[in-house]
Scaffold this active site. Sequence first.
Site, mmCIF file in Angstrom:
data_model
loop_
_atom_site.group_PDB
_atom_site.id
_atom_site.type_symbol
_atom_site.label_atom_id
_atom_site.label_comp_id
_atom_site.label_asym_id
_atom_site.label_seq_id
_atom_site.Cartn_x
_atom_site.Cartn_y
_atom_site.Cartn_z
ATOM 1 N N HIS A 189 0.800 -1.224 0.000
ATOM 2 C CA HIS A 189 0.000 0.000 0.000
ATOM 3 C C HIS A 189 0.832 1.272 0.000
ATOM 4 O O HIS A 189 0.419 2.287 -0.531
ATOM 5 C CB HIS A 189 -0.999 -0.035 1.158
ATOM 6 C CG HIS A 189 -2.094 -0.993 0.866
ATOM 7 N ND1 HIS A 189 -2.241 -2.195 1.503
ATOM 8 C CD2 HIS A 189 -3.063 -0.950 -0.082
ATOM 9 C CE1 HIS A 189 -3.263 -2.832 0.984
ATOM 10 N NE2 HIS A 189 -3.784 -2.110 0.023
ATOM 11 N N ARG A 209 -10.451 4.272 -2.072
ATOM 12 C CA ARG A 209 -10.012 3.477 -0.909
ATOM 13 C C ARG A 209 -10.271 4.301 0.373
ATOM 14 O O ARG A 209 -9.399 5.012 0.848
ATOM 15 C CB ARG A 209 -8.517 3.172 -1.006
ATOM 16 C CG ARG A 209 -8.124 2.246 -2.156
ATOM 17 C CD ARG A 209 -6.617 2.005 -2.133
ATOM 18 N NE ARG A 209 -6.210 0.897 -2.964
ATOM 19 C CZ ARG A 209 -5.621 1.023 -4.159
ATOM 20 N NH1 ARG A 209 -5.362 2.203 -4.660
ATOM 21 N NH2 ARG A 209 -5.273 -0.047 -4.841
ATOM 22 N N ARG A 245 -15.279 2.151 -2.021
ATOM 23 C CA ARG A 245 -15.061 0.859 -1.364
ATOM 24 C C ARG A 245 -15.178 1.032 0.142
ATOM 25 O O ARG A 245 -14.644 1.983 0.703
ATOM 26 C CB ARG A 245 -13.672 0.329 -1.726
ATOM 27 C CG ARG A 245 -13.342 -0.962 -1.004
ATOM 28 C CD ARG A 245 -12.067 -1.567 -1.496
ATOM 29 N NE ARG A 245 -10.903 -0.902 -0.937
ATOM 30 C CZ ARG A 245 -9.653 -1.217 -1.257
ATOM 31 N NH1 ARG A 245 -9.434 -2.156 -2.161
ATOM 32 N NH2 ARG A 245 -8.632 -0.603 -0.710
ATOM 33 N N GLU A 252 -10.950 -10.619 -5.251
ATOM 34 C CA GLU A 252 -9.518 -10.574 -4.985
ATOM 35 C C GLU A 252 -9.010 -11.803 -4.256
ATOM 36 O O GLU A 252 -7.885 -11.841 -3.772
ATOM 37 C CB GLU A 252 -9.095 -9.289 -4.259
ATOM 38 C CG GLU A 252 -10.104 -8.629 -3.420
ATOM 39 C CD GLU A 252 -9.634 -7.282 -2.836
ATOM 40 O OE1 GLU A 252 -8.592 -6.739 -3.229
ATOM 41 O OE2 GLU A 252 -10.330 -6.797 -1.941
ATOM 42 N N ASN A 311 -4.180 -7.044 -7.271
ATOM 43 C CA ASN A 311 -3.057 -6.961 -6.320
ATOM 44 C C ASN A 311 -3.164 -8.062 -5.277
ATOM 45 O O ASN A 311 -2.191 -8.756 -4.976
ATOM 46 C CB ASN A 311 -3.051 -5.603 -5.610
ATOM 47 C CG ASN A 311 -3.048 -4.461 -6.582
ATOM 48 O OD1 ASN A 311 -2.676 -4.634 -7.736
ATOM 49 N ND2 ASN A 311 -3.461 -3.289 -6.135
ATOM 50 N N ARG A 337 2.400 -9.682 -0.975
ATOM 51 C CA ARG A 337 2.629 -8.611 -1.961
ATOM 52 C C ARG A 337 3.597 -7.545 -1.472
ATOM 53 O O ARG A 337 4.103 -6.752 -2.245
ATOM 54 C CB ARG A 337 1.290 -7.971 -2.373
ATOM 55 C CG ARG A 337 0.588 -7.290 -1.255
ATOM 56 C CD ARG A 337 -0.868 -7.000 -1.614
ATOM 57 N NE ARG A 337 -1.073 -5.614 -2.021
ATOM 58 C CZ ARG A 337 -2.262 -5.038 -2.161
ATOM 59 N NH1 ARG A 337 -3.360 -5.753 -1.976
ATOM 60 N NH2 ARG A 337 -2.377 -3.805 -2.519
ATOM 61 N N CYS A 384 -9.491 -3.280 -11.147
ATOM 62 C CA CYS A 384 -8.980 -2.085 -10.473
ATOM 63 C C CYS A 384 -7.642 -2.346 -9.789
ATOM 64 O O CYS A 384 -7.144 -1.508 -9.064
ATOM 65 C CB CYS A 384 -10.000 -1.516 -9.494
ATOM 66 S SG CYS A 384 -10.364 -2.636 -8.136
#
Length: 585
Positions: free
Chosen positions: A191, A298, A334, A433, A456, A467, A504
Amino acid sequence: MEAIKGIGVSPGIAIGRAWVQEEHDRRVAFRTVESRHVPSEIQRIDNAITKSKEDISRLRNRVQRRGDSAAAAIFDFHLELLSDSNLIDPIRGDIERESVVAEYAVAENFGKLADRLREMGSEMFAQKAIDVLDLERRVLTHLGGSGPDGLGDRKGAIVVIAHELTPSRAVELHRARIVAFATDGGGQTGHTSIVARALAMPAVVGCTSATQDIADGDTVIVDGDGGLVIVRPDDALLARYQGLAREAEQRRTALRSDAGQPSLTRDSTAITLLGNIEFPDEISSIEDNGGTGVGLYRTEFMFLTSETAPTEEDQFEAYRKAIELSRGRPLTIRTLDLGADKWTQEHLTEAERNPFLGLRSIRYCLAHPEMFKTQLRALLRASAHGPIRIMLPLVTHVMELRQTKMMLNDLSEEFEEEGIAFDRNIPLGIMVETPAAALMARAFAHEAAFLSIGTNDLVQYTLAVDRGNERVANLYNAANPAVLMLIKSVVRTARHVGIDVSVCGEIAGQTLFVPLLIGMGLRTLSMSPSQIPAVKRVVRGLDIEHCESLARRVGSFESDRQVLSCLRDELRRIDPEALAGAEHG
Ligand code: PEP
Ligand code: MG
């Protein structure tokens, strides 16, 4: 001169002086001063405590004005602690008796107090232990420099070198006009990397030992395209990079001047390009870059950048502002995606052992219904001001969607009874996701208004690769056939059922993947606003039939290497300049 190889996560070149960050989360090292310096250490600690008290009083007054007495009580407790001789006297005593540096005395005594509170075994004392550690961080920050950003009297272009940075710290640094950063840890889609791209701040992560190899004040070049940090460059290299920075700026300006062109393929198929944002202010940059709305807002970043949990009113104001700035264009908000690397660990007495597989995202919200309801209420109230869509993160089970629907229905009834205006038909969709959501896409497609593929996380959960972990960054690859197979099947299902589907995750903004995604049937891509111009240029060079045949070809490959090499050939054919950018990024 030295070049450190890392992962370029936010493009651009920046040149400045290094500011190597002390890591407050690691224990502060034992250091002593000569006895003649003891009085100045005592003076430092007194100043740091005074400045901390000033900060806290300011914060306290701010929350009190908003009528948040619970938060004000927390800050009162902080103020009491800083005046408590049982805590402060031993800090001074350790410096006087043992000539330790102020930082060490602070860390020792705050640490001991936090341990004692934790040992008392109740939830209330555990919470107080967290407050104590929070306060310790504040005092240490004031010892490290001046002001909460710790910038002190540093001037000119500054590049931050840190072991790790939290997303909120990255935002703070940007506000303090830091030009770039490099970290030892981190990965492409962590992030903090996403925030760096959103802020258009060149960044290189995964440098392993940058904090050891770079000294405070060194001249450094951060090459966010090439994933390089060059330390103490010679004059020739410095001049070369200054030239490259100028050229990159010219390229960006040229791409942006085409931003107003329609997003149509050569055979006139419309491709909707949207922006991913963390704050409502970024909406104008979507428009400037030629995008037509928000594909992912977000909302949890509001929690990451404020000292106290945002109230319903704070959230409502942010959503209303986003709606106003959107002027009727698509706006997908979201719900809170807290957990994993965002927020919750700092607020737990004991950090989760495996936070990426823990209580995060929709799970966290459903486990904290009061917090979730506060957000849903703010969203419903905001919906009276213009169209929005609501999207749930990290869904793995249809029950999570159904439970949220029930909460929304209950709130809607309350609103109706109370006569509060809201939109009764807000589309509620989910992010795909996890492999579970991808494999069960049909069940979700029947109950959700839309699907948005978050690659992601989908890559990390499909390939079992963290990640944000630089040690396995080479295994994190969206071109892996397993990931592509999941994306393809989600798109096919959504189209078959007839619901809207988009991507996205970060690959939506990577020019290399754009022809493939369109060939798989996607018509909406959402990305960092700064990536829109380059993607649009690629879109305008595409032919749908050709993309579909590319997708069929890629579908037969068994390794990511084959996939990548085929995608590179394709992009070279369509837009060689975009390929040069993709190779660096
Ligand atoms: C994703 O996982 O692809 C996504 C868009 O969500 P985030 O990056 O915020 O986890
Ligand atoms: Mg995600």
